[in-house]
Design an enzyme around this catalytic site. Structure first.
Site, PDB file in Angstrom:
ATOM      1  N   CYS A   1     -27.307 -55.334  -6.214  1.00  0.00           N
ATOM      2  CA  CYS A   1     -26.254 -56.134  -5.592  1.00  0.00           C
ATOM      3  C   CYS A   1     -25.946 -55.618  -4.193  1.00  0.00           C
ATOM      4  CB  CYS A   1     -24.953 -56.045  -6.384  1.00  0.00           C
ATOM      5  SG  CYS A   1     -24.994 -56.856  -7.973  1.00  0.00           S
TER       6      CYS A   1
ATOM      7  N   CYS B   1     -26.515 -53.483 -12.398  1.00  0.00           N
ATOM      8  CA  CYS B   1     -25.503 -54.102 -13.251  1.00  0.00           C
ATOM      9  C   CYS B   1     -26.043 -55.315 -13.995  1.00  0.00           C
ATOM     10  CB  CYS B   1     -24.267 -54.483 -12.448  1.00  0.00           C
ATOM     11  SG  CYS B   1     -24.485 -55.954 -11.423  1.00  0.00           S
TER      12      CYS B   1
ATOM     13  N   GLY C   1     -12.511 -74.917  12.789  1.00  0.00           N
ATOM     14  CA  GLY C   1     -13.891 -74.870  13.288  1.00  0.00           C
ATOM     15  C   GLY C   1     -14.004 -74.858  14.795  1.00  0.00           C
TER      16      GLY C   1
ATOM     17  N   CYS D   1     -20.720 -55.015  -7.997  1.00  0.00           N
ATOM     18  CA  CYS D   1     -21.681 -54.302  -8.835  1.00  0.00           C
ATOM     19  C   CYS D   1     -20.973 -53.188  -9.628  1.00  0.00           C
ATOM     20  CB  CYS D   1     -22.771 -53.694  -7.952  1.00  0.00           C
ATOM     21  SG  CYS D   1     -24.228 -53.135  -8.832  1.00  0.00           S
TER      22      CYS D   1
ATOM     23  N   CYS E   1     -29.813 -57.799 -10.919  1.00  0.00           N
ATOM     24  CA  CYS E   1     -29.512 -56.526 -10.240  1.00  0.00           C
ATOM     25  C   CYS E   1     -29.983 -55.383 -11.133  1.00  0.00           C
ATOM     26  CB  CYS E   1     -28.017 -56.424  -9.982  1.00  0.00           C
ATOM     27  SG  CYS E   1     -27.493 -54.768  -9.477  1.00  0.00           S
TER      28      CYS E   1
END
Lengths: 200, 367, 294
Positions: free
Chosen positions: C265, C243, C31, C271, C240
């Site tokens: 998606c 899909c 980080g 997808c 979606c």
């Protein structure tokens, strides 16, 4: 006197060997305690192939190097480093980006290396420690970022109290010392975030 | 039925072809040569070399052609090429005092050793569009005279002899030369890195900042001590040979501003310096740079930092036009997913707002 | 003329060493933003120069590279970066999340879970999570040094006071390994939980701002929040249209100027894989070819 012709070679393919060595070191650092293999590189007397490959991969004129008394006992290591990496060898260990330790039993007090500052904890020394074995020996159990649960490492480590000494990393974080253990062509990294859970 | 958009690869290839076509323009018009750009659009080429920080007229001219005259795009091309070049080291400091001067003006003294030399300048041209140029025009050969053998010492050196201006800090010959293209920049930055940043900085940005300092945003009372343009020798110390090897000469413009004096109970008052240097002939750039250099010395000279031009982080972080144009223009890249996230949040907040404003009007009246 | 000749993966070896050293420190200090001497790349700042430099420094001939922008392998900049590495490093490329060893991304984390051994490289515009609260680098560096993040909490709290919610929907700040507050790059906050305890290594490169940072595998990553205002993910509440996935982050497609819209998606590989496996949404094209013949 060693001539350039007698100087042990470095990498056979500078670009791709450095890449593959770096990936091993990166994987080691990202998965503390795990053993990573390094591609073979020529090495001077007193330096293990793994340590030599790391030097060829990460050292250059921007990285001051400190050598312990065993590494600097003969002229080979210093000459080889200068020839292959152009890295300056310094006498003051607290100035070093990397320290090469050939005789870990007489590893100096960690305070003699750079821990970085709280503002720039990255300005610290990385220790490269040549050890007796990374496959046989008492087990140490490690924990920290990069480790899923705990990781066990079987190793013959000097100094015996290495992990006790490294506990200073917990107190100083984000300042600290990162360590790469080397045996032959195997390496294990112990970054400053790794904590000792249990010692066998 | 919905079919997702595809064929990005074809689109990119076609866009590049179309770009090449547009770059060429009407094919009945003769194509520009690199030599034409280098010779006839020379100040544009100078700017590309300066802000691209690479002294190579031919490549800079090629970049101007490839960029269709967009100088920031040309600077970007040169920078990207420069980044791949190996470094052999740093040259010896150039001696601008020994410059083969082609133009030299001082606004501080009427006459100076070596004289004022007006040289090629727009300064006293009347800005009337010249139809002759549109038709093609062979200019008269320039007037010639005997070059004076007299040395042309820098005006600041003349002032310095009497201690009237602060000494130029003596450089440590063995100290490493700072390079912000090779080392990450940290603040506060030393003057070598600030000057490097300013030399690479966008001319327009420095012009505006320098101008703002003249209008009172961190005023520093400048006089143009001297502006000189000409050729200097570049030498490189070859370690193996043990002596400095001449590499050739480059054209430079240098501006030394003489600024507001400083002094204290323990130090006699003296003028302070602001410095500008650029490749080729770039007076606006070097003058602006000298103004901003002086402004950025506020901290060092114990002046209060109150204006944008004095703020080192502000200036150095925003001066680079390749960085700036990248980040501004990247807004045209797709941001569908983060925008969608914002839309979702905004719709939810509006829904809650509408809900909250339907129910409680009574309550509000009661309060 | 000085004709250019380029190294494997474009960058010269000295630059790679410098970036590699920065990556190792970044992994060792999760980080923390390691300053690095970012080079001027042959693509504009803002187009992923940081991610490209990180990828160039780690990439080897055995790697399989996937590049996505907005979750999609087909956006122009993803194609452009993929071609760059295809040309300069000759590496194999893929659109499959599972098959890739290195994935460079802008603004998304793939939907399919990442696995050990993979590296996810993020393109980062502004690496400093505190930058919009405090523009000065000298100040934000001090705050990170002291772990003093009160300013961030004040900002989030002010959001709640004004809007009733934390009004940050992307680039949502996280705390890494209980120490550094970190900017996850402008990914939607939907993706934040994927960073936590992820088996893959996550590397972040900011070229213009000259910073590299990292999240090692299996590292705790917590989205900042308050007990009474816990972090929540957001996705539009619809399956979606292609899909039928009910768990993926969605792109909103405007279909006409009368308010018509549909949701699909954003992760095109996810997808496409679902459609290949026979999943259908309301707007699906005719059944997938392999299916039709099978």
């Amino acid at each position: 006197m060693t001539t350039i012709a007698e100087m042990p070679a470095g990498f056979s393919d500078k670009v791709l060997s450095a890449q593959s060595t770096f990936r091993s070191v990166m994987d080691a650092m990202a998965r503390p305690g795990s053993i990573q293999r390094i591609v073979a590189a020529g090495a001077p007397l007193g330096m293990m192939p793994g340590a030599a490959a790391i030097a060829l991969t990460l050292f250059d004129h921007d990285t001051p190097i400190w050598l312990d008394s065993k590494m600097s006992a003969g002229p080979d290591v210093g000459k080889w480093l200068k020839f292959h990496t152009s890295a300056p060898v310094v006498a003051d260990s607290s100035m070093a980006s990397f320290a090469l330790i050939g005789d870990p039993q007489s590893l100096p007090a960690l305070e003699r290396f750079a821990f970085g500052s709280n503002e720039y904890p990255d300005r610290s020394t990385t220790l490269i420690l040549q050890v007796e074995s990374l496959s046989d020996g008492p087990v140490v159990e490690l924990q920290g970022p990069g480790i899923d649960g705990t990781a066990g490492l079987h190793a013959s480590l000097q100094p015996r109290d290495l992990f006790e000494r490294l506990s200073i990393n917990a107190a100083l974080f984000p300042r600290g010392i990162d360590v790469v253990l080397v045996h032959d062509d195997s390496i294990v990294a112990i970054p400053r975030t790794t904590r000792l859970v249990k010692k066998g | 039925m919905y079919v997702a958009v595809k064929g990005g690869e074809r689109a990119i290839e076609n866009a590049h072809r179309l770009l090449a076509h547009e770059r060429r323009g009407d094919r009945d018009v003769p194509e520009l040569s690199i030599e034409q750009i280098s010779e006839q659009l020379s100040l544009g080429v100078d700017r590309v070399m300066t802000e691209g920080s690479l002294y190579d007229r031919e490549l800079a001219a090629l970049a101007v052609k490839q960029a269709r005259g967009d100088l920031i795009e040309a600077i970007f091309l040169v920078r990207a090429f420069r980044a791949t070049l190996p470094r052999f080291g740093a040259t010896e400091p150039v001696d601008t005092g020994a410059m083969q001067v082609r133009r030299r003006v001082s606004s501080t003294f009427k006459d100076i050793p070596g004289g004022q030399i007006l040289g090629p300048t727009f300064d006293y041209t009347h800005r009337l569009l010249d139809p002759q140029l549109a038709e093609g025009f062979a200019p008269e050969a320039p007037a010639t005279g005997h070059a004076s053998a007299a040395a042309t010492p820098r005006v600041t050196d003349i002032l310095g002899r009497d201690g009237l201006i602060e000494p130029s800090p003596a450089g440590d010959k063995d100290a490493p030369v700072g390079d912000l293209t090779r080392e990450p920049l940290n603040f506060p930055a030393d003057r070598d890195l600030r000057l490097q940043n300013l030399a690479r900085a966008d001319e327009g940005f420095l012009l505006a900042l320098g101008y703002s300092s003249q209008r009172g945003y961190g005023r520093n009372h400048p006089f143009a001590g001297e502006i000189r343009f000409g050729e200097v020798e570049v030498e490189f110390m070859a370690e193996d040979a043990g002596f400095a090897v001449p590499l050739g000469s480059i054209a430079l413009t240098e501006c030394q501003m003489v600024n507001q004096f400083k002094g204290s109970a323990t130090e006699a008052p003296c003028f302070t310096r602001g410095y500008g240097l650029a490749f080729g002939h770039s007076e606006r750039k070097t003058m602006s740079m000298a103004l901003v250099d002086r402004s950025l010395r506020a901290r060092e000279l114990g002046e209060e930092v109150i204006a944008p031009g004095q703020d080192e982080e502000f200036v150095m972080s925003h001066s680079d036009n390749v960085q700036a144009t990248g980040f501004v223009e990247h807004l045209k890249l797709p941001h569908y997913v983060d925008f969608q996230s914002e839309l979702g949040l905004l719709r939810k907040l509006r829904q809650e707002f509408a809900g909250a404003n339907v129910t409680p009007p009574m309550q509000e009246a009661a309060e | 003329m000085n004709a250019p000749a380029y190294n494997f993966a474009y960058l010269d070896e000295q630059t790679k060493r410098m970036i590699r050293r920065a990556i190792l420190k970044a992994i060792a200090i999760p980080g923390y933003q390691v300053p690095f001497a970012s080079r001027e790349m042959p693509m504009p700042y803002g187009w992923g120069t940081g991610g490209v430099q990180v990828t160039a420094a780690i990439l080897g001939p055995a790697d399989v590279l996937k590049v996505i922008d907005q979750g999609s392998d087909d956006t122009t900049n993803a194609i452009s970066i993929r071609k760059f590495f295809g040309k300069t490093a000759g590496v194999a490329t893929t659109t499959s999340t599972a098959d890739a060893t290195v994935i460079q991304t802008r603004h998304r984390i793939p939907e399919a879970p990442l696995h050990a051994g993979q590296v996810l490289v993020y393109q980062v515009p502004i690496p400093e999570p505190l930058r919009f609260l405090e523009p000065r680098e000298t100040e934000t560096r001090r705050m990170h040094a002291l772990g003093e993040y009160g300013l961030m909490h004040v900002k989030l709290y002010e959001d709640i006071a004004r809007f009733g919610h934390i009004a940050t929907s992307y680039a949502y700040p996280v705390k890494v390994n209980a120490r550094y507050v970190m900017d996850p790059s402008p990914t939607p906050k939907f993706d934040n939980p994927k960073m936590d305890n992820c088996p893959a290594l996550q590397l972040f490169g900011a070229g213009r701002e000259k910073r590299i940072y990292a999240i090692p595998p299996h590292t705790e990553v917590v989205s900042l929040d308050f007990e009474d205002h816990p972090f929540t993910r957001y996705r539009f509440d619809a399956p979606c249209a292609l899909c039928g996935a009910g768990d993926s982050y969605l792109d909103e497609i405007v279909t006409d100027d009368k308010g018509g819209r549909m949701f699909v998606c954003s992760d095109t590989d996810y997808c496409g894989s679902r459609q290949s496996a026979g999943h259908r949404g309301s707007e699906s094209a005719a059944p997938h070819k392999e299916r039709a013949h099978g």
